[in-house]
Design a protein around this motif. Structure first.
Motif, PDB file in Angstrom:
ATOM      1  N   ASP A  29     -18.493 -38.817 -89.138  1.00 17.20           N
ATOM      2  CA  ASP A  29     -19.381 -39.203 -88.038  1.00 17.20           C
ATOM      3  C   ASP A  29     -19.344 -38.198 -86.881  1.00 17.20           C
ATOM      4  O   ASP A  29     -19.904 -38.467 -85.809  1.00 17.20           O
ATOM      5  CB  ASP A  29     -18.986 -40.587 -87.506  1.00 17.20           C
ATOM      6  N   ALA A  86     -15.229 -45.044 -86.476  1.00 20.33           N
ATOM      7  CA  ALA A  86     -15.769 -43.700 -86.675  1.00 20.33           C
ATOM      8  C   ALA A  86     -14.713 -42.798 -87.305  1.00 20.33           C
ATOM      9  O   ALA A  86     -13.511 -42.985 -87.084  1.00 20.33           O
ATOM     10  CB  ALA A  86     -16.232 -43.122 -85.346  1.00 20.33           C
ATOM     11  N   ILE A 133     -22.538 -47.782 -86.890  1.00 21.77           N
ATOM     12  CA  ILE A 133     -21.089 -47.603 -86.880  1.00 21.77           C
ATOM     13  C   ILE A 133     -20.569 -48.783 -86.069  1.00 21.77           C
ATOM     14  O   ILE A 133     -21.034 -49.012 -84.939  1.00 21.77           O
ATOM     15  CB  ILE A 133     -20.678 -46.270 -86.220  1.00 21.77           C
TER      16      ILE A 133
END
Ligand code: AMP
Ligand code: ZN
Length: 114
Positions: free
Chosen positions: A58, A54, A48
């Motif tokens: 996530d 994010a 990431i």
């Protein structure tokens, strides 16, 4: 894995690092340029780019990242407390584009940070 990402390569064991912790989802290693007597970086194995990248998908990864901190800090002997930092983007001071959480300890931290 992002093929040009140094932290992906560290998590994969392709670039050496001083390991502090690992599990199925996370890898933690000592910072090469420590800013405190103890300075460890915790990263998700999944690439990431930053916290700003994010999203809801996530959520489990972000939870794992934060949840692992108490045990890692305890293992590092940081019984008197520690600082956790996630630098994000240029103004945040992020220099490696793979989400990482700093654990700093072994001395009293200053506030506010610079
Ligand atoms: P940040 O400035 O928040 O992006 O943090 C990146 C951190 O990664 C810095 O504290 C660097 O010292 C550290 N770092 C960069 N390359 C390595 C490496 N190969 N092994 C360990 N730490 C590294
Ligand atoms: Zn990566």
């Amino acid at each position: 894995m992002a093929s040009d990402c140094i932290f992906c390569k560290i998590a994969a064991g392709e670039i050496p690092a001083k390991k502090a912790y690992e599990d199925e989802h996370l890898f933690a290693f000592h910072d090469i340029d420590p800013k405190a007597p103890t300075h460890v970086l915790v990263i998700p194995r999944q690439h990431i780019a930053s916290l700003a990248h994010a999203s809801d998908k996530d959520a489990a990864t972000l939870s794992q990242l934060l949840n692992a901190v108490p045990a890692i800090a305890a293992q590092l002997g940081l019984t008197n407390g520690f600082r956790t930092v996630i630098n994000t983007g240029a103004d945040g001071g992020q220099t490696v584009s793979h989400l990482h959480l700093h654990i700093l300890g072994g001395r009293a931290m200053h506030w506010p940070p610079g």
